[in-house]
Scaffold this motif. Structure first.
Motif, PDB file in Angstrom:
ATOM      1  N   THR A  68      -3.199  -5.389  -6.445  1.00  6.76           N
ATOM      2  CA  THR A  68      -3.888  -4.429  -5.380  1.00  6.76           C
ATOM      3  C   THR A  68      -4.558  -5.185  -4.097  1.00  6.76           C
ATOM      4  OG1 THR A  68      -4.565  -3.102  -7.328  1.00  6.76           O
ATOM      5  CG2 THR A  68      -5.862  -2.568  -5.219  1.00  6.76           C
ATOM      6  N   VAL A  69      -5.017  -6.255  -4.472  1.00  6.78           N
ATOM      7  CA  VAL A  69      -5.716  -6.954  -3.463  1.00  6.78           C
ATOM      8  C   VAL A  69      -4.726  -7.879  -2.577  1.00  6.78           C
ATOM      9  CG1 VAL A  69      -7.385  -8.921  -2.688  1.00  6.78           C
ATOM     10  CG2 VAL A  69      -7.740  -7.540  -4.632  1.00  6.78           C
ATOM     11  N   ALA A  70      -3.622  -8.045  -3.136  1.00  8.56           N
ATOM     12  CA  ALA A  70      -2.529  -8.827  -2.498  1.00  8.56           C
ATOM     13  C   ALA A  70      -1.641  -7.851  -1.650  1.00  8.56           C
ATOM     14  CB  ALA A  70      -1.655  -9.502  -3.534  1.00  8.56           C
ATOM     15  N   ARG A  71      -1.592  -6.611  -2.112  1.00 12.75           N
ATOM     16  CA  ARG A  71      -0.876  -5.768  -1.289  1.00 12.75           C
ATOM     17  C   ARG A  71      -1.681  -5.153  -0.013  1.00 12.75           C
ATOM     18  NH1 ARG A  71       3.841  -5.135  -1.507  1.00 12.75           N
ATOM     19  NH2 ARG A  71       3.686  -5.032   0.793  1.00 12.75           N
ATOM     20  N   PHE A  72      -2.904  -5.001  -0.278  1.00  9.16           N
ATOM     21  CA  PHE A  72      -3.768  -4.756   0.794  1.00  9.16           C
ATOM     22  C   PHE A  72      -3.696  -5.861   2.108  1.00  9.16           C
ATOM     23  CE2 PHE A  72      -7.738  -5.429   3.139  1.00  9.16           C
ATOM     24  CZ  PHE A  72      -8.150  -4.202   3.383  1.00  9.16           C
ATOM     25  N   TYR A  73      -3.709  -7.088   1.792  1.00 10.58           N
ATOM     26  CA  TYR A  73      -3.464  -8.086   2.965  1.00 10.58           C
ATOM     27  C   TYR A  73      -2.098  -8.233   3.234  1.00 10.58           C
ATOM     28  CZ  TYR A  73      -8.687  -9.385   2.379  1.00 10.58           C
ATOM     29  OH  TYR A  73      -9.940  -9.257   2.452  1.00 10.58           O
ATOM     30  N   ALA A  74      -1.106  -7.819   2.491  1.00 10.44           N
ATOM     31  CA  ALA A  74       0.228  -8.134   2.936  1.00 10.44           C
ATOM     32  C   ALA A  74       0.576  -6.968   3.770  1.00 10.44           C
ATOM     33  CB  ALA A  74       1.278  -8.060   1.630  1.00 10.44           C
TER      34      ALA A  74
END
Lengths: 195, 188
Positions: A68-74
Motif C-alpha cells: 500500500t505504501v509502495a503503491r502510494f509513492y510509486a
C-alpha cells in the motif's frame, strides 16, 4: 486531497477510535504530516529536485515491501516522471533484502552479519545523481551500521552537496519511520480498538 | 569504535554543521530547544531547517507527552532496543541511560546492551523489546502476535501506539546518527 498520509495508508477513518487515539499525541500527528509535506512539497526544492525526492521514496518504500505504501509513492512518481517508474521498479527488484545487517568493526566484530551490498543495476537509466542516491538509500535502509565517510564521499562525487545529503538522509530516514507507524497503526486498526 | 555502553559519548559529524554564527531566526525555530544549538548533530541537521523542525516536534511528543499511554521508561526502552538492533551505539547509550533512570532498572537495561535484544527480561519488557525489534526489521515483522503480547503484558491501545511510535522514531534517528557521523569516546 489527502490531509494525513498516515491515516490514509493505515485506513484510519475520521471519528474512529484510532482517530481519537492519534489525537492524544497531537504534535506527533501534526508533525509527522508536516515532515511529509516539507520533504515532498517543499516551498523551495533546494538541493534535491522533486523528481529525485519521489524517485527515492518509491525506491525506499518498495524495499520495505508494504504494498500500500509502495503503491502510494510509486503513483506520486508516475505522475511526475512516468518514464522513471519502470527503472525504479527494476531497482527495487534488484535491491530486495532482509535487514538490518552489516559488518561491525572493533569489539562488536563478533556480531557482524554479512549481506548484499547493492549497486544500481542500470545506472544509465537513473542518471549519476540518482544512482548514487539509491545506493546510499539502500545502505541506510538495510545496513545503516556500515555507513561511513566513504559513503558520503561517493555522494559528493555524484554531485550531492552537503545540504543535499542532509535532505536526502532525512528523506530516507523519515520514510523508515512513516512506514513503521503505518504498519503498527494498521495492525491496531484491523483488530479494533478496545480501550 | 566502542561497544554498546551507557557511558556518555560524544558524536563527531562527517559533514560540516552550520556554525552558531550562521544560525538565523528560522534555524533557531527549527532547533526548537535552545540547548540543541550547541550540538553538532542538530547544527548539521539545521542545513534543512524545515524537516528538522517537524522532526523535533514529532520526537518530543512521542517521548515526553505525559498524557497516559506508555510510561516514559518504556518509550525509552523501545528506543534503546531499536538502537541496539540497528547497531546505533550513540543512540543506544543516550536512551539506555534514560530507560535505566526512569525505570530504576539500570541492570536490566545494561543486560540489553551487553547481551543483546534477546537477553533475559521480564514479560512486559520482553513484549516491548520484541515488538520494537520486529518493527525495526526491514521488511517489518511486526504482527498480531506482537500486539497480543503487548496487550497480555498490560498495555492499552495508546500504550501500544506509543511503543510503535517510539520504536519507529528510532528507525529515523538511528539512520541519521549512523550515517552522518560517528560516536567518540570523549563527551563533547
Amino acid at each position: 486531497m489527502i490531509t494525513d498520509v498516515i491515516d490514509h495508508l493505515a485506513g484510519i477513518a475520521p471519528g474512529s477510535s484510532l482517530d481519537r487515539l492519534r489525537d492524544r499525541r497531537p504534535d506527533a500527528r501534526e508533525h509527522a504530516q508536516r515532515s511529509y509535506d516539507v520533504l515532498f512539497t517543499p516551498d523551495d526544492e533546494g538541493e534535491v529536485t522533486l523528481v529525485e525526492r519521489d524517485a527515492v521514496a518509491a525506491f525506499v518504500t518498495g524495499l520495505h515491501q508494504d504494498l500500500t505504501v509502495a503503491r502510494f509513492y510509486a503513483d506520486r512518481l508516475a505522475e511526475l516522471s512516468p518514464g522513471l517508474l519502470k527503472a525504479v521498479e527494476y531497482e527495487v527488484e534488484a535491491g530486495r533484502a532482509t535487514g538490518p545487517y552489516g559488518v561491525y568493526a572493533g569489539v562488536l566484530a563478533a556480531e557482524s552479519e554479512e549481506g548484499p551490498r547493492y549497486r544500481a543495476s542500470d545506472p544509465a537509466a537513473l542518471g549519476v545523481r540518482l544512482a548514487a542516491a539509491f545506493e546510499h538509500a539502500h545502505l541506510l535502509v538495510f545496513r545503516p551500521r556500515e555507513a561511513g565517510r566513504d559513503a558520503l564521499a561517493a555522494l559528493r562525487r555524484a554531485g550531492w552537496s552537503e545540504t543535499g545529503i542532509v535532505t536526502l538522509s532525512q528523506l530516507v530516514a523519515f520514510l523508515s519511520f512513516q512506514v513503521r507507524v503505518i504498519t503498527g497503526l494498521r495492525l491496531l486498526n484491523q483488530e479494533g480498538v478496545t480501550a | 569504535m566502542t561497544g554498546f555502553t551507557t557511558d556518555r559519548l560524544g558524536w563527531r559529524p562527517w559533514l560540516a554543521p552550520l556554525t552558531e554564527e550562521e544560525l538565523t531566526d528560522a534555524h533557531h525555530e527549527a532547533l526548537v530547544d535552545r540547548a540543541r544549538a550547541t550540538s553538532p548533530y542538530f547544527l548539521l541537521l539545521a542545513r534543512d531547517p524545515g524537516i528538522l523542525h517537524a522532526r523535533t516536534k514529532t520526537d518530543q511528543d512521542i517521548f515526553y507527552n505525559p498524557d497516559g499511554g506508555l510510561p516514559r521508561a518504556e518509550r525509552e526502552l523501545a528506543a534503546t532496543a531499536t538502537s541496539r538492533h540497528n547497531g546505533c551505539v550513540f543512540c543506544a547509550s543516550v536512551h539506555a541511560r534514560f530507560a535505566g533512570h526512569h525505570s530504576k532498572r539500570p541492570g536490566d537495561v545494561r543486560r540489553l546492551l551487553d547481551e543483546g535484544v534477546s537477553a533475559r527480561q521480564d514479560d512486559r519488557w520482553r513484549a516491548v523489546i520484541d515488538a520494537a525489534v520486529a518493527l525495526a526489521d526491514t521488511p517489518s515483522r511486526l504482527g498480531p502476535e506482537h500486539i497480543a503480547a503487548l496487550r497480555a503484558a498490560g498495555l492499552d491501545d495508546l500504550a501500544i501506539s506509543d511503543a510503535v511510535h517510539a520504536g519507529a522514531f528510532f528507525g529515523w534517528a538511528n539512520r541519521l546518527m549512523l550515517s552522518l557521523g560517528e560516536p567518540t569516546l570523549e563527551d563533547r
